[in-house]
Design an enzyme around this catalytic site. Structure first.
Site, short mmCIF file in Angstrom:
data_model
loop_
_atom_site.label_atom_id
_atom_site.label_comp_id
_atom_site.label_asym_id
_atom_site.label_seq_id
_atom_site.Cartn_x
_atom_site.Cartn_y
_atom_site.Cartn_z
N LYS A 66 24.59 -1.69 7.04
CA LYS A 66 25.80 -0.86 7.08
C LYS A 66 25.42 0.57 6.70
CE LYS A 66 29.11 -4.50 6.13
NZ LYS A 66 28.37 -5.63 5.62
N ARG A 118 11.91 3.46 2.84
CA ARG A 118 11.50 2.50 3.88
C ARG A 118 12.69 1.58 4.13
NH1 ARG A 118 6.09 -1.09 4.31
NH2 ARG A 118 5.35 0.97 4.91
N ARG A 146 0.80 -1.22 0.00
CA ARG A 146 0.00 0.00 0.00
C ARG A 146 0.84 1.28 0.00
NH1 ARG A 146 -3.03 -3.92 1.61
NH2 ARG A 146 -1.08 -4.53 2.57
N THR A 147 1.83 1.34 0.86
CA THR A 147 2.60 2.59 0.95
C THR A 147 3.35 2.82 -0.35
OG1 THR A 147 2.85 2.17 3.31
CG2 THR A 147 4.28 3.84 2.37
N HIS A 201 6.14 5.97 11.15
CA HIS A 201 5.57 5.90 9.80
C HIS A 201 4.65 7.11 9.65
CE1 HIS A 201 4.06 4.46 6.11
NE2 HIS A 201 3.72 3.23 6.43
C1 NCD Z 1 2.29 -0.88 8.11
C2 NCD Z 1 3.79 -0.75 8.16
O1 NCD Z 1 4.48 -1.08 7.19
O2 NCD Z 1 4.25 -0.28 9.18
N1 NCD Z 1 1.78 -1.04 6.84
C3 NCD Z 1 1.58 0.08 6.07
O3 NCD Z 1 2.48 0.81 5.77
N2 NCD Z 1 0.32 0.37 5.75
C4 NCD Z 1 1.72 -1.80 9.10
C5 NCD Z 1 2.20 -3.23 9.12
O4 NCD Z 1 3.07 -3.63 8.35
O5 NCD Z 1 1.65 -3.98 9.93
#
Ligand code: NCD
Length: 314
Positions: free
Chosen positions: A89, A110, A60-61, A138
């Site tokens: 590293k 991420r 999703r992100t 997040h």
């Molecule tokens: C979350 C995350 O990656 O922190 N997902 C997201 O970005 N919508 C929650 C999760 O992974 O449980």
């Protein structure tokens, strides 16, 4: 008061944002929602490029950042599943980020290490957005969660907001409680097994902001006067010991029967992915907004952030 601008800014943790800036992001998100719903093409970010540098799994992100950038006419460098050594590293991350900051106008990152987004921002010559730094934060998820809550409730100060599940490793909860403390809800309830309690320094921070916080392990007793219920997944990937994960993973589970205990006006949120913590039968309940609202809202909020950071006229 109106925020001057987010132009050129990093978004690394929720604490980087002041309330008037959050208000500006929410207002801009509403405009983006209208833009998408009008089906009109946008050229707002034509000529700009976003690198999405994802060292951890994401659906999703990742998807909503890509969609957000493209809906505004921008270009993308989508890097998902970037290989990394298990011992992260710092230097490698620094070199990669520096490289992509030379190739694009913004870097969305991420990474499994808490604090990685800040390291990225130190070396990047363009703005950095944290899309999840291990068990840290997040912030863009918290903004979309808040956007979803404000569509249902005008006055957050009247709300009782309950978080359940993995509050130790759940980074979306870490960001959202910090964001909510700007709005002073009536009460924040933290429901988790003892082993997965929210880190004390984070709880302290919300309490210090003046919000009433109640920690408990007893789920059922706190449901009936909850206005917003925020469920989370037990974060399997953060456990060293698979047995403790197995023991904790199904501790809290929302079913149709449990939904009967929740107010008619309440809403149920989840950042997704879900594993077993919300039964599929609950999806049909109109109070369950995780698929219907949180997913599209994520795109509107990310469109808002990209436009505010990249376009000086926003
Ligand atoms: C979350 C995350 O990656 O922190 N997902 C997201 O970005 N919508 C929650 C999760 O992974 O449980």
């Amino acid at each position: 008061m109106r925020a001057k601008s987010l132009y050129g800014r990093d978004i690394l943790t929720i604490s980087d944002l002041k309330k008037d800036e959050v208000v500006l992001i929410l207002e801009t998100s509403r405009k983006m929602q209208s833009l998408v719903q009008s089906h009109k093409p946008s050229t707002l970010l034509t000529g700009k490029i976003m690198t999405a540098l994802f060292y951890e799994p994401s659906s999703r992100t990742f998807g909503s950042f890509i969609s957000a950038m493209q809906r505004l006419g921008g270009g993308i460098i989508p890097l998902q599943g970037v290989a990394y050594s298990s011992v992260v590293k710092g230097e490698t991350l620094r070199d990669t980020v520096e490289t992509f900051s030379k190739l694009s106008d913004i870097v969305v990152i991420r990474h499994p290490q808490e604090g990685s987004a800040r390291i990225a921002a130190e070396v990047s010559s363009v703005p950095v957005i944290n899309a999840g730094d291990g068990p840290g934060e997040h912030p863009t998820q918290a903004l979309l969660d808040l956007f979803t809550i404000t569509a249902h409730f005008k006055d957050i100060s009247k709300l009782t907001i309950t978080f359940a599940g993995d509050l130790l490793y759940g980074r979306t909860v870490h960001s959202l409680v910090a964001l909510l403390s700007l709005y002073q809800p009536r009460e924040v309830r933290l429901v988790s097994p003892n082993e997965l309690r929210m880190p004390p320094r984070r709880v302290q921070k919300i309490k210090a902001s003046g919000v009433n916080v109640r920690e408990t392990q007893n789920f059922e007793e706190i449901l009936e006067d909850t206005d917003v219920l925020y469920m989370t997944r037990v974060q399997k990937e953060r456990f060293d010991d698979p047995l403790s994960y197995e023991r904790l993973k199904d501790r809290f589970r929302i079913t149709g029967k449990i939904m009967k205990d929740l107010k008619g006006t309440a809403i149920l949120l989840h950042p997704f992915p879900r594993v077993t913590e919300i039964a599929r039968e609950v999806d049909r309940d109109l109070r369950a907004v995780y698929l219907r609202e949180q997913i599209p809202n994520g795109m509107y909020v990310r469109m808002a952030l990209l436009s505010l950071i990249l376009d000086s006229k926003q």
